[in-house]
Scaffold this motif. Structure first.
Motif, PDB file in Angstrom:
ATOM      1  N   GLU A   7     -21.830 -34.288  58.822  1.00 25.21           N
ATOM      2  CA  GLU A   7     -21.770 -35.659  59.330  1.00 25.21           C
ATOM      3  C   GLU A   7     -21.334 -35.682  60.797  1.00 25.21           C
ATOM      4  O   GLU A   7     -21.917 -36.390  61.624  1.00 25.21           O
ATOM      5  CB  GLU A   7     -20.800 -36.481  58.480  1.00 25.21           C
ATOM      6  CG  GLU A   7     -20.718 -37.943  58.890  1.00 25.21           C
ATOM      7  CD  GLU A   7     -19.702 -38.718  58.077  1.00 25.21           C
ATOM      8  OE1 GLU A   7     -19.608 -39.950  58.278  1.00 25.21           O
ATOM      9  OE2 GLU A   7     -18.986 -38.102  57.256  1.00 25.21           O
ATOM     10  N   ILE A   8     -20.317 -34.906  61.118  1.00 21.38           N
ATOM     11  CA  ILE A   8     -19.811 -34.869  62.494  1.00 21.38           C
ATOM     12  C   ILE A   8     -20.869 -34.319  63.443  1.00 21.38           C
ATOM     13  O   ILE A   8     -21.121 -34.878  64.522  1.00 21.38           O
ATOM     14  CB  ILE A   8     -18.521 -34.027  62.568  1.00 21.38           C
ATOM     15  CG1 ILE A   8     -17.379 -34.749  61.848  1.00 21.38           C
ATOM     16  CG2 ILE A   8     -18.141 -33.736  64.022  1.00 21.38           C
ATOM     17  CD1 ILE A   8     -16.121 -33.916  61.687  1.00 21.38           C
ATOM     18  N   ARG A   9     -21.518 -33.247  63.040  1.00 20.70           N
ATOM     19  CA  ARG A   9     -22.488 -32.618  63.943  1.00 20.70           C
ATOM     20  C   ARG A   9     -23.762 -33.451  64.088  1.00 20.70           C
ATOM     21  O   ARG A   9     -24.357 -33.487  65.170  1.00 20.70           O
ATOM     22  CB  ARG A   9     -22.786 -31.195  63.470  1.00 20.70           C
ATOM     23  CG  ARG A   9     -21.555 -30.307  63.623  1.00 20.70           C
ATOM     24  CD  ARG A   9     -21.773 -28.866  63.209  1.00 20.70           C
ATOM     25  NE  ARG A   9     -20.512 -28.135  63.318  1.00 20.70           N
ATOM     26  CZ  ARG A   9     -20.351 -26.856  62.992  1.00 20.70           C
ATOM     27  NH1 ARG A   9     -21.390 -26.155  62.542  1.00 20.70           N
ATOM     28  NH2 ARG A   9     -19.172 -26.279  63.117  1.00 20.70           N
ATOM     29  N   ASN A  10     -24.170 -34.132  63.034  1.00 22.05           N
ATOM     30  CA  ASN A  10     -25.310 -35.046  63.164  1.00 22.05           C
ATOM     31  C   ASN A  10     -24.978 -36.197  64.109  1.00 22.05           C
ATOM     32  O   ASN A  10     -25.824 -36.638  64.896  1.00 22.05           O
ATOM     33  CB  ASN A  10     -25.719 -35.592  61.793  1.00 22.05           C
ATOM     34  CG  ASN A  10     -26.497 -34.580  60.975  1.00 22.05           C
ATOM     35  OD1 ASN A  10     -27.054 -33.623  61.522  1.00 22.05           O
ATOM     36  ND2 ASN A  10     -26.537 -34.773  59.669  1.00 22.05           N
ATOM     37  N   TYR A  11     -23.747 -36.682  64.019  1.00 21.81           N
ATOM     38  CA  TYR A  11     -23.307 -37.737  64.940  1.00 21.81           C
ATOM     39  C   TYR A  11     -23.363 -37.225  66.376  1.00 21.81           C
ATOM     40  O   TYR A  11     -23.817 -37.928  67.288  1.00 21.81           O
ATOM     41  CB  TYR A  11     -21.889 -38.169  64.582  1.00 21.81           C
ATOM     42  CG  TYR A  11     -21.324 -39.238  65.491  1.00 21.81           C
ATOM     43  CD1 TYR A  11     -21.523 -40.590  65.214  1.00 21.81           C
ATOM     44  CD2 TYR A  11     -20.594 -38.902  66.628  1.00 21.81           C
ATOM     45  CE1 TYR A  11     -21.012 -41.572  66.045  1.00 21.81           C
ATOM     46  CE2 TYR A  11     -20.081 -39.879  67.465  1.00 21.81           C
ATOM     47  CZ  TYR A  11     -20.288 -41.209  67.169  1.00 21.81           C
ATOM     48  OH  TYR A  11     -19.781 -42.177  68.001  1.00 21.81           O
ATOM     49  N   MET A  12     -22.909 -36.003  66.580  1.00 27.86           N
ATOM     50  CA  MET A  12     -22.928 -35.410  67.921  1.00 27.86           C
ATOM     51  C   MET A  12     -24.349 -35.259  68.450  1.00 27.86           C
ATOM     52  O   MET A  12     -24.628 -35.543  69.617  1.00 27.86           O
ATOM     53  CB  MET A  12     -22.242 -34.040  67.902  1.00 27.86           C
ATOM     54  CG  MET A  12     -20.733 -34.100  67.943  1.00 27.86           C
ATOM     55  SD  MET A  12     -20.029 -32.450  68.136  1.00 27.86           S
ATOM     56  CE  MET A  12     -18.492 -32.872  68.969  1.00 27.86           C
ATOM     57  N   ALA A 132     -33.494 -31.076  67.407  1.00 28.45           N
ATOM     58  CA  ALA A 132     -32.797 -30.868  66.137  1.00 28.45           C
ATOM     59  C   ALA A 132     -32.817 -32.083  65.223  1.00 28.45           C
ATOM     60  O   ALA A 132     -32.631 -31.941  64.008  1.00 28.45           O
ATOM     61  CB  ALA A 132     -31.349 -30.464  66.409  1.00 28.45           C
ATOM     62  N   ILE A 133     -33.044 -33.278  65.768  1.00 25.18           N
ATOM     63  CA  ILE A 133     -32.953 -34.468  64.917  1.00 25.18           C
ATOM     64  C   ILE A 133     -34.226 -35.297  64.843  1.00 25.18           C
ATOM     65  O   ILE A 133     -34.412 -36.048  63.897  1.00 25.18           O
ATOM     66  CB  ILE A 133     -31.782 -35.383  65.345  1.00 25.18           C
ATOM     67  CG1 ILE A 133     -31.905 -35.777  66.818  1.00 25.18           C
ATOM     68  CG2 ILE A 133     -30.456 -34.725  65.049  1.00 25.18           C
ATOM     69  CD1 ILE A 133     -30.863 -36.785  67.251  1.00 25.18           C
ATOM     70  N   ASP A 134     -35.107 -35.185  65.829  1.00 21.50           N
ATOM     71  CA  ASP A 134     -36.323 -35.993  65.758  1.00 21.50           C
ATOM     72  C   ASP A 134     -37.459 -35.384  66.568  1.00 21.50           C
ATOM     73  O   ASP A 134     -37.293 -34.373  67.254  1.00 21.50           O
ATOM     74  CB  ASP A 134     -36.069 -37.443  66.196  1.00 21.50           C
ATOM     75  CG  ASP A 134     -35.334 -37.557  67.518  1.00 21.50           C
ATOM     76  OD1 ASP A 134     -35.547 -36.696  68.390  1.00 21.50           O
ATOM     77  OD2 ASP A 134     -34.548 -38.510  67.675  1.00 21.50           O
ATOM     78  N   CYS A 135     -38.622 -36.013  66.449  1.00 23.60           N
ATOM     79  CA  CYS A 135     -39.799 -35.625  67.226  1.00 23.60           C
ATOM     80  C   CYS A 135     -40.244 -36.812  68.065  1.00 23.60           C
ATOM     81  O   CYS A 135     -40.029 -37.968  67.699  1.00 23.60           O
ATOM     82  CB  CYS A 135     -40.949 -35.199  66.311  1.00 23.60           C
ATOM     83  SG  CYS A 135     -40.642 -33.719  65.331  1.00 23.60           S
ATOM     84  N   GLU A 136     -40.880 -36.512  69.189  1.00 28.36           N
ATOM     85  CA  GLU A 136     -41.388 -37.542  70.085  1.00 28.36           C
ATOM     86  C   GLU A 136     -42.842 -37.224  70.426  1.00 28.36           C
ATOM     87  O   GLU A 136     -43.218 -36.060  70.563  1.00 28.36           O
ATOM     88  CB  GLU A 136     -40.572 -37.593  71.380  1.00 28.36           C
ATOM     89  CG  GLU A 136     -39.096 -37.863  71.176  1.00 28.36           C
ATOM     90  CD  GLU A 136     -38.313 -37.760  72.479  1.00 28.36           C
ATOM     91  OE1 GLU A 136     -38.898 -37.296  73.483  1.00 28.36           O
ATOM     92  OE2 GLU A 136     -37.134 -38.139  72.489  1.00 28.36           O
ATOM     93  N   LEU A 137     -43.632 -38.277  70.567  1.00 28.55           N
ATOM     94  CA  LEU A 137     -45.031 -38.117  70.944  1.00 28.55           C
ATOM     95  C   LEU A 137     -45.372 -39.201  71.961  1.00 28.55           C
ATOM     96  O   LEU A 137     -45.073 -40.374  71.737  1.00 28.55           O
ATOM     97  CB  LEU A 137     -45.936 -38.252  69.716  1.00 28.55           C
ATOM     98  CG  LEU A 137     -47.401 -37.822  69.872  1.00 28.55           C
ATOM     99  CD1 LEU A 137     -47.498 -36.301  70.002  1.00 28.55           C
ATOM    100  CD2 LEU A 137     -48.225 -38.289  68.674  1.00 28.55           C
ATOM    101  N   THR A 138     -45.974 -38.798  73.072  1.00 27.80           N
ATOM    102  CA  THR A 138     -46.428 -39.754  74.076  1.00 27.80           C
ATOM    103  C   THR A 138     -47.930 -39.592  74.252  1.00 27.80           C
ATOM    104  O   THR A 138     -48.418 -38.485  74.492  1.00 27.80           O
ATOM    105  CB  THR A 138     -45.724 -39.538  75.428  1.00 27.80           C
ATOM    106  OG1 THR A 138     -44.308 -39.627  75.240  1.00 27.80           O
ATOM    107  CG2 THR A 138     -46.154 -40.599  76.437  1.00 27.80           C
ATOM    108  N   ILE A 139     -48.651 -40.697  74.106  1.00 29.91           N
ATOM    109  CA  ILE A 139     -50.114 -40.698  74.188  1.00 29.91           C
ATOM    110  C   ILE A 139     -50.508 -41.588  75.363  1.00 29.91           C
ATOM    111  O   ILE A 139     -50.178 -42.779  75.380  1.00 29.91           O
ATOM    112  CB  ILE A 139     -50.727 -41.228  72.880  1.00 29.91           C
ATOM    113  CG1 ILE A 139     -50.289 -40.347  71.699  1.00 29.91           C
ATOM    114  CG2 ILE A 139     -52.250 -41.297  72.974  1.00 29.91           C
ATOM    115  CD1 ILE A 139     -50.583 -40.953  70.335  1.00 29.91           C
TER     116      ILE A 139
END
Length: 338
Positions: A7-12, A132-139
């Motif tokens: 929980e702490i590391r995801n918050y970070m 580590a937490i998400d992906c991004e896509l720009t079109i």
């Protein structure tokens, strides 16, 4: 103990993405742990290659390190969105949960197809990044620009009205081949959805409503940015169901941010503003009018929506949300006349 550490590391990690400055100190305050303990957690993320920190101890900037990062450029002529998905994007997220992959497939293919069929551009650029937490896509395409194209083809007075129409849903300039649902559902599915085109910037975030701003740039074309958590619990079915009436499968319910009917700081007082807002409401069986950030409305504005439109279209259920006392008083006044 392990759950607490996670929980702490995801918050970070989220803090590194959203704020980046003095993450350890912020984490210590949030979880009521010592600064030294928070620093150890941050150091562990740095050692794992997930976070990069720079600067002095009291002004430390921590950012997420991209784990995968790539870009492609395509000629729009002859391009197929499913091939781009299968050959380029899908392999980069093959290990993510099925519901997350499904949302990425929907969003990526819909937005690429939108550029193919509507942009009238020559080239398409796609940028992908994963941390580590998400992906991004720009079109990005080099076409006319989505807002100005909608304005031109639908006869809107101002390109900013295009954003209001997109927020309602069921807007298309090619009704024979498109349903007008792609942008609406993509914007609702992703944690962050942004369109930048010419001098307008429109965004929808999962935790907030739609909003728009004018920007100084006037770059031709359209850029669409998508971001989604790698562990997002939502499913496309849940998104579809949210905008369908019970026991129905059609897209017949929408939520409209009323503030998009105004330009800059103007008040919502006139019938013309109300007519702009209720345009195409008859395509839905239920319309939720979200009055967030609207402190008050004028009598004529309320009357046009809640008496005139409601009387002419009794089949459309109008529901209000986040209305202030002042707004509710004007609505009740309009209803009293019916």
């Amino acid at each position: 103990m392990r759950e607490r550490t996670t929980e702490i590391r995801n918050y970070m990690l989220t803090a590194c993405r959203d704020r980046s400055l003095n993450v350890a100190a912020e984490t210590a305050r949030h979880f009521k742990i010592s600064r030294q303990a928070a620093s150890r957690h941050l150091h562990a993320l740095e050692e794992a290659g997930l976070v990069r920190s720079e600067g002095a101890k009291n002004v430390k900037k921590s950012t997420l390190i991209p784990l995968k990062q790539t870009s492609w450029t395509f000629l729009l002529a002859g391009l197929k969105e499913d091939v781009v998905w299968l050959e380029s994007i899908a392999p980069l997220i093959a290990d993510l949960p099925g519901n997350v992959r499904e949302m990425w497939q929907y969003g990526a293919t819909e937005m690429i197809n939108n550029a193919l069929d509507h942009s009238e551009g020559l080239n398409l650029s796609i940028y992908f990044s994963r941390n580590a937490i998400d992906c991004e896509l720009t079109i990005t395409d080099d076409g006319e620009g989505i807002f100005h194209r909608i304005q031109r083809l639908t006869g809107l007075y101002d390109a900013r009205e295009s954003i209001l129409e997109l927020a309602k849903g069921k807007l298309t300039t090619d009704p024979q081949n498109h349903s007008g649902e792609g942008i609406f559902f993509t914007s609702r599915a992703f944690d962050s959805f942004v369109i930048i085109s010419r001098n307008l910037y429109f965004t929808h975030r999962a935790e907030k409503d739609d909003w728009l701003i004018d920007i100084d740039s006037d770059t031709p074309g359209t850029s669409i940015y998508l971001r989604l958590s790698n562990t997002c619990p939502r499913t496309m079915k849940e998104i579809y169901d949210e905008y369908a009436e019970p026991d129905e499968y059609a897209f017949n319910k929408t939520r409209v941010p009323v503030k998009l009917a105004r330009y800059e700081e103007e008040k919502l007082v006139s019938r013309s503003q109300a007519k702009r807002l209720v345009s195409r409401f008859e395509k839905f069986s239920t319309v939720i009018l979200d009055f967030e950030d609207v402190e008050e409305i004028g009598q004529a504005f309320a009357d046009e929506i809640f008496r005139v439109f409601a009387s002419n279209h009794p089949e459309v259920k109008l529901i209000t949300a986040h209305a202030t006392d002042a707004v509710n008083k004007m609505i009740l006044r309009a209803l009293a006349v019916r």
